[in-house]
Design a protein around this motif. Structure first.
Motif, PDB file in Angstrom:
ATOM      1  N   TYR A   1     -13.140  13.216  -9.361  1.00 53.03           N
ATOM      2  CA  TYR A   1     -14.247  13.887  -8.689  1.00 53.03           C
ATOM      3  C   TYR A   1     -15.359  12.869  -8.491  1.00 53.03           C
ATOM      4  CZ  TYR A   1     -12.631  18.718  -9.063  1.00 53.03           C
ATOM      5  OH  TYR A   1     -11.947  19.886  -8.912  1.00 53.03           O
TER       6      TYR A   1
ATOM      7  N   ILE B   1      -9.600  22.531 -14.915  1.00 51.23           N
ATOM      8  CA  ILE B   1     -10.236  22.580 -13.597  1.00 51.23           C
ATOM      9  C   ILE B   1      -9.668  23.737 -12.788  1.00 51.23           C
ATOM     10  CG2 ILE B   1     -10.485  21.334 -11.411  1.00 51.23           C
ATOM     11  CD1 ILE B   1     -10.438  18.742 -13.038  1.00 51.23           C
TER      12      ILE B   1
ATOM     13  N   LYS C   1     -16.944  18.994 -19.421  1.00 53.23           N
ATOM     14  CA  LYS C   1     -15.732  18.183 -19.585  1.00 53.23           C
ATOM     15  C   LYS C   1     -16.095  16.713 -19.801  1.00 53.23           C
ATOM     16  CE  LYS C   1     -12.924  21.063 -16.490  1.00 53.23           C
ATOM     17  NZ  LYS C   1     -13.910  21.742 -15.669  1.00 53.23           N
TER      18      LYS C   1
ATOM     19  N   ASP D   1     -17.763  21.078 -15.139  1.00 49.46           N
ATOM     20  CA  ASP D   1     -17.470  19.644 -15.072  1.00 49.46           C
ATOM     21  C   ASP D   1     -18.365  18.819 -15.999  1.00 49.46           C
ATOM     22  OD1 ASP D   1     -15.455  20.098 -13.250  1.00 49.46           O
ATOM     23  OD2 ASP D   1     -16.780  19.879 -11.514  1.00 49.46           O
TER      24      ASP D   1
END
Length: 539
Positions: A90, A30, A40, A37
């Motif tokens: 997040y 990150i 990931k 994202d």
């Protein structure tokens, strides 16, 4: 389990190290911006699911069962880490998405462990599930997603702990969840203003969940309420009490927190006694702890508030009720009854002294006679007095002594009723007729006290006690004297005439009650006299 753990604890350590490396790589990627994202999340889901499928294939072969379960544990840990990243670290996923994903993975894991008694797998998975949010401390507040995450984990692990008797599956989640609460509380430094802040809600939710969980676990474990369930239940209360007092500091006195915990542990102790049918360590400890907390809180509740006298009456009156109930339930409860009567007498005298300057305790924003906290306090004390009188709860001395004590309790209860009537009428005039003459209040009180005198006559007739006939007569004579010599000054002649007529009617009604009382008791008295005459002749 001990042999398995000694043999495979290094495998558990290896899973934790690999998971830590995975989480660290996530966070580092990150910072460096290597991959997006969504990539990931996709990579985490793919790796976790692949490890679970591969581990399941190995676990189905008897010789590779342990290896397969270790790989499944690593896969579920990676999936938990992915959920933590997407929904907690997040806000890429909504709380609902995290909740649904957690239910799917945890339900599958629980079903496998339940079917194949895979204790090692559950321990590895829990370690991974707890470590993921512990390592990922986000910069933004996604605590609700974390709450749902922990709720699913705890529910599944408590279920298996109860169903299979695996005690570590309720011990580890308990300490792990409270550890996460501590870490996130200091990490986010959330606002704690007000009586219903989010940190308090989460702490209360954890407290209630574990209290219920330990009770259910004890019930399912052959009604065995001692051991770890008892110790963890007490630790749960201490942890919640500490955080509640810390969060509410400045908003609510800590005495209320102690009182709440006292009530909860009192209920736990009573339920434990009902389930086990005996007074043992498991029931006595919560009950004594609850009583001690209530007594400590009693000295502080209402501090700084104008309504503290009302709070004190309800609290100590409630303690007297519990003591009287305990004496009725358990044989040999004389000391409990003595304690209940002592508390009642002291609180009653205290209330009679302070009630005249105490706020009325309005319930609905306006004063309604007999429907307010002050009136409820009077009613509680009078009900206790009548209960003590009717049940002769203090069996000291012979029958005459017990009868005397019964009459004293009833007399005090009637005095409380008189205070209730007087204060409620005065408050009603103050609220609804503040401009009326003082004479109107005085005449109304004369009528009310006349009704009170009739109640005394009726009680004496019901209990066949001369004391209340005399007491009622004294009250009626006082009211008559007041009405004739004190209330006749001034104007409002028609109102005074009406009051005098009502009091006259009450006097005739008292005469009728006395006459009926004598008529009902006369045969018994004549029989007693006849027996005495026969005895005298023979002697």
């Amino acid at each position: 389990m001990n042999a398995t753990f000694r043999k495979h604890w290094t495998s558990l350590l290896g899973v934790l190290l690999i998971l830590t490396a995975f989480v660290t790589l996530f966070k580092y990627s990150i910072d460096q911006g290597w991959i997006t994202d969504p990539m990931k999340i996709g990579l985490g889901l793919l790796c976790g699911a692949g490890l679970c499928v591969g581990g399941l294939a190995l676990a189905l072969h008897k010789r590779q069962t342990v290896t397969g379960e270790i790989i499944i544990g690593l896969g579920t840990s990676l999936l938990y880490a992915t959920f933590s990243f997407a929904g907690i670290y997040y806000e890429l996923w909504s709380s609902g998405s995290v909740f649904i994903g957690m239910i799917g993975i945890t339900a599958s894991l629980t079903a496998y462990a339940y079917r194949f008694d895979s204790r090692l797998l559950m321990n590895i998975s829990f370690a991974g599930g707890l470590l993921s949010p512990l390592l990922m401390q986000p910069a933004t507040d996604q605590v609700f997603a974390l709450f749902l995450y922990l709720l699913v984990l705890n529910a599944a692990f408590f279920f298996l702990s109860i169903a299979k008797g695996w005690s570590e599956l309720r011990i580890a989640p308990f300490f792990g969840s409270w550890l996460l609460y501590v870490v996130y509380f200091f990490h986010f430094d959330p606002p704690t203003e007000g009586l219903w802040s989010l940190p308090l809600r989460y702490a209360l939710a954890a407290f209630v969940f574990y209290i219920a969980g330990f009770m259910i676990s004890s019930w399912k474990n052959n009604r065995c309420f001692d051991g770890w369930n008892l110790y963890l239940s007490l630790a749960n209360g201490m942890l919640f009490g500490f955080w509640a007092m810390l969060i509410l500091d400045g908003d609510l006195h800590y005495g209320y927190v102690l009182a709440f915990l006292g009530v909860i542990y009192g209920i736990v102790g009573v339920l434990t006694y009902r389930f086990t049918g005996k007074i043992g360590l498991a029931s006595a400890v919560p009950m004594l702890a609850g009583l001690m907390l209530l007594l400590i809180a009693a000295t502080h509740l209402g501090s700084g508030m104008e309504t503290k006298p009302i709070v004190s009456v309800f609290l100590w009156g409630g303690i007297a009720v519990l003591l009287a109930w305990g004496a009725r339930r358990y044989p040999g409860g004389l000391l409990l009854n003595v304690g209940a009567v002592g508390i009642w007498l002291i609180v009653g005298i205290y209330w009679y002294i302070v009630t005249w300057d105490t706020p009325r305790g309005e319930w609905f924003g306006t004063y309604i006679p007999f429907l307010n906290s002050g009136a409820a306090a009077w009613m509680l004390l009078s009900a206790l007095g009548f209960y003590f009188s009717l049940n002769r709860v203090v069996p000291f001395g012979n029958d005459k002594t017990q009868e005397l004590l019964s009459q004293i309790f009833a007399l005090f209860a009637h005095l409380i009723v008189g205070g209730l009537l007087t204060l409620q009428i005065e408050n009603a005039f103050e609220e609804y007729a503040p401009d009326s003459a003082e004479m109107s209040l005085s005449l109304t009180l004369s009528v009310v006290w006349g009704v009170y005198a009739l109640l005394l006559f009726l009680w004496g007739a019901y209990r066949r006690q001369m004391t209340f006939r005399w007491f009622g007569s004294a009250v009626l004579l006082f009211v008559a004297f007041k009405a004739i010599f004190l209330d006749l000054s001034g104007e409002q002649v028609l109102y005074k005439v009406l009051v005098l007529l009502i009091l006259g009617g009450m006097s005739f009604l008292a005469t009728w009650i006395n006459g009926k009382w004598r008529t009902e008791n006369q045969p018994a008295a004549e029989s007693e006299n006849l027996r005495n005459d026969v005895f005298d002749r023979h002697s």
